[in-house]
Design a protein around this motif. Structure first.
Motif, PDB file in Angstrom:
ATOM      1  N   LEU A  68       0.891  -1.179  -0.029  1.00 18.55           N
ATOM      2  CA  LEU A  68       0.200   0.014   0.030  1.00 18.55           C
ATOM      3  C   LEU A  68       0.976   1.139  -0.054  1.00 18.55           C
ATOM      4  O   LEU A  68       1.984   1.231   0.857  1.00 18.55           O
ATOM      5  CB  LEU A  68      -0.838  -0.112   1.088  1.00 18.55           C
ATOM      6  N   PRO A  69       0.598   2.200  -0.864  1.00 13.50           N
ATOM      7  CA  PRO A  69       1.328   3.435  -0.720  1.00 13.50           C
ATOM      8  C   PRO A  69       1.066   4.078   0.586  1.00 13.50           C
ATOM      9  O   PRO A  69       0.228   3.754   1.468  1.00 13.50           O
ATOM     10  CB  PRO A  69       0.602   4.331  -1.618  1.00 13.50           C
ATOM     11  N   ASP A  70       2.076   5.121   0.971  1.00 10.75           N
ATOM     12  CA  ASP A  70       2.092   5.765   2.191  1.00 10.75           C
ATOM     13  C   ASP A  70       0.869   6.469   2.419  1.00 10.75           C
ATOM     14  O   ASP A  70       0.394   6.519   3.808  1.00 10.75           O
ATOM     15  CB  ASP A  70       3.283   6.703   2.254  1.00 10.75           C
ATOM     16  N   ARG A  71       0.192   6.951   1.641  1.00 10.35           N
ATOM     17  CA  ARG A  71      -1.005   8.021   1.675  1.00 10.35           C
ATOM     18  C   ARG A  71      -1.953   6.767   2.180  1.00 10.35           C
ATOM     19  O   ARG A  71      -2.999   7.263   3.275  1.00 10.35           O
ATOM     20  CB  ARG A  71      -1.150   8.588   0.344  1.00 10.35           C
ATOM     21  N   GLU A  72      -2.387   5.824   1.502  1.00 11.76           N
ATOM     22  CA  GLU A  72      -3.356   4.869   1.765  1.00 11.76           C
ATOM     23  C   GLU A  72      -3.067   4.238   3.018  1.00 11.76           C
ATOM     24  O   GLU A  72      -4.181   4.018   3.878  1.00 11.76           O
ATOM     25  CB  GLU A  72      -3.492   3.651   0.803  1.00 11.76           C
ATOM     26  N   LYS A  73      -1.875   4.043   3.486  1.00  9.56           N
ATOM     27  CA  LYS A  73      -1.415   3.395   4.678  1.00  9.56           C
ATOM     28  C   LYS A  73      -1.832   4.352   5.960  1.00  9.56           C
ATOM     29  O   LYS A  73      -2.460   3.808   6.745  1.00  9.56           O
ATOM     30  CB  LYS A  73      -0.040   2.980   4.753  1.00  9.56           C
ATOM     31  N   SER A  74      -1.418   5.775   5.876  1.00  8.40           N
ATOM     32  CA  SER A  74      -1.980   6.709   6.539  1.00  8.40           C
ATOM     33  C   SER A  74      -3.414   6.796   6.998  1.00  8.40           C
ATOM     34  O   SER A  74      -3.978   7.005   7.974  1.00  8.40           O
ATOM     35  CB  SER A  74      -1.070   7.912   6.515  1.00  8.40           C
ATOM     36  N   ALA A  75      -4.088   6.776   5.734  1.00 10.64           N
ATOM     37  CA  ALA A  75      -5.661   6.962   5.807  1.00 10.64           C
ATOM     38  C   ALA A  75      -6.015   5.584   6.465  1.00 10.64           C
ATOM     39  O   ALA A  75      -7.148   5.835   7.220  1.00 10.64           O
ATOM     40  CB  ALA A  75      -6.005   6.969   4.388  1.00 10.64           C
ATOM     41  N   PHE A  76      -5.575   4.476   6.357  1.00 12.34           N
ATOM     42  CA  PHE A  76      -5.914   3.105   7.090  1.00 12.34           C
ATOM     43  C   PHE A  76      -5.778   3.306   8.547  1.00 12.34           C
ATOM     44  O   PHE A  76      -6.648   3.211   9.238  1.00 12.34           O
ATOM     45  CB  PHE A  76      -5.246   2.059   6.282  1.00 12.34           C
ATOM     46  N   ASN A 122     -12.168   4.497  14.442  1.00 14.12           N
ATOM     47  CA  ASN A 122     -13.049   3.489  14.848  1.00 14.12           C
ATOM     48  C   ASN A 122     -12.987   3.097  16.182  1.00 14.12           C
ATOM     49  O   ASN A 122     -13.847   2.594  17.008  1.00 14.12           O
ATOM     50  CB  ASN A 122     -12.763   2.142  13.990  1.00 14.12           C
ATOM     51  N   VAL A 123     -11.597   2.952  16.677  1.00 11.27           N
ATOM     52  CA  VAL A 123     -11.366   2.819  18.234  1.00 11.27           C
ATOM     53  C   VAL A 123     -12.189   3.791  19.306  1.00 11.27           C
ATOM     54  O   VAL A 123     -12.512   3.473  20.008  1.00 11.27           O
ATOM     55  CB  VAL A 123      -9.982   2.421  18.599  1.00 11.27           C
ATOM     56  N   LEU A 124     -11.778   5.077  18.922  1.00 12.50           N
ATOM     57  CA  LEU A 124     -12.441   6.155  19.608  1.00 12.50           C
ATOM     58  C   LEU A 124     -13.781   6.024  19.719  1.00 12.50           C
ATOM     59  O   LEU A 124     -14.512   6.313  20.712  1.00 12.50           O
ATOM     60  CB  LEU A 124     -11.992   7.404  19.010  1.00 12.50           C
ATOM     61  N   LEU A 125     -14.481   5.806  18.543  1.00 13.12           N
ATOM     62  CA  LEU A 125     -15.898   5.718  18.339  1.00 13.12           C
ATOM     63  C   LEU A 125     -16.444   4.605  19.389  1.00 13.12           C
ATOM     64  O   LEU A 125     -17.292   4.684  19.947  1.00 13.12           O
ATOM     65  CB  LEU A 125     -16.504   5.703  16.994  1.00 13.12           C
ATOM     66  N   ALA A 126     -15.792   3.530  19.331  1.00 16.41           N
ATOM     67  CA  ALA A 126     -16.113   2.430  20.202  1.00 16.41           C
ATOM     68  C   ALA A 126     -16.034   2.903  21.494  1.00 16.41           C
ATOM     69  O   ALA A 126     -17.025   2.222  22.420  1.00 16.41           O
ATOM     70  CB  ALA A 126     -15.324   1.136  19.828  1.00 16.41           C
ATOM     71  N   LEU A 127     -15.005   3.560  21.956  1.00 17.35           N
ATOM     72  CA  LEU A 127     -14.831   3.796  23.352  1.00 17.35           C
ATOM     73  C   LEU A 127     -15.913   4.700  23.883  1.00 17.35           C
ATOM     74  O   LEU A 127     -16.396   4.516  24.874  1.00 17.35           O
ATOM     75  CB  LEU A 127     -13.295   4.514  23.489  1.00 17.35           C
TER      76      LEU A 127
END
Length: 187
Positions: free
Chosen positions: A114-122, A129-134
């Motif tokens: 994956l390119p760096d931009r896609e990796k950072s977006a991931f 998602n973790v913050l929303l779950a908390l």
């Protein structure tokens, strides 16, 4: 040629999956059947078969589309039917969205990094998602500990409310009885 490539090659086309190759083989059998029963002396019957195959989407793989092109060329060469009356062959795939460096059939097993931009977006997506779950867990905890009636504690809140009313009513009744008894003694 690898064994799986041989199983996935039909009519000179190397398909990405065996299911696609199986579909192409089935279309090859349909083509063979049609060729055995086709009357090329009647362009109208050829046009009918051609139109019906397009309308019913009988052919979807390159093997079948190649056969449709063969029928289309036959009709155009005979010039019995005007070219504008011959339906174009519809394609169910868009070529403009394809990556020019898409992996070939032989490179399917190789995963692209994956390119760096896609990796950072991931990574940002996972953190969100973790913050929303908390946050959802915190809302449930607040609801459980709240004194206000809600879906989690409404039964307890109602029971407490009615028991407080009952206690107050019992105390008032007792005060009224005591007052009546006091008035009877004073007479």
């Amino acid at each position: 040629m690898k064994t799986d490539e041989k199983a996935q090659t039909v009519g000179g086309y190397l398909f990405c999956t065996e299911a696609d190759a199986k579909l192409a083989r089935a279309e090859g059998h349909k083509i063979k059947y049609l060729e055995e029963h086709m009357d090329y002396s009647s362009p109208e019957s050829i046009k009918y078969i051609y139109e019906k195959a397009i309308q019913d989407r009988i052919f979807r793989t390159p093997v079948g589309l190649q056969y449709l092109k063969h029928l289309q060329d036959f009709l155009l060469e005979r010039q019995v039917i005007r070219s504008e009356n011959i339906t174009a062959i519809p394609l169910d795939i868009s070529f403009s969205g394809m990556n020019e460096q898409a992996p070939s059939a032989g490179q399917r097993g190789i995963k692209k990094k994956l390119p760096d931009r896609e990796k950072s977006a991931f990574i940002i997506s996972v953190i969100s998602n973790v913050l929303l779950a908390l946050a959802i867990c915190a809302m449930f905890a607040i609801s459980l500990k709240s004194d206000q009636p809600n879906i989690f504690n409404y039964e307890r809140a109602l029971r407490d409310k009615y028991s407080a009313w009952e206690q107050e009513l019992t105390e008032r009744e007792q005060a009224v009885r005591d007052r009546e008894l006091e008035l009877k003694l004073n007479r």
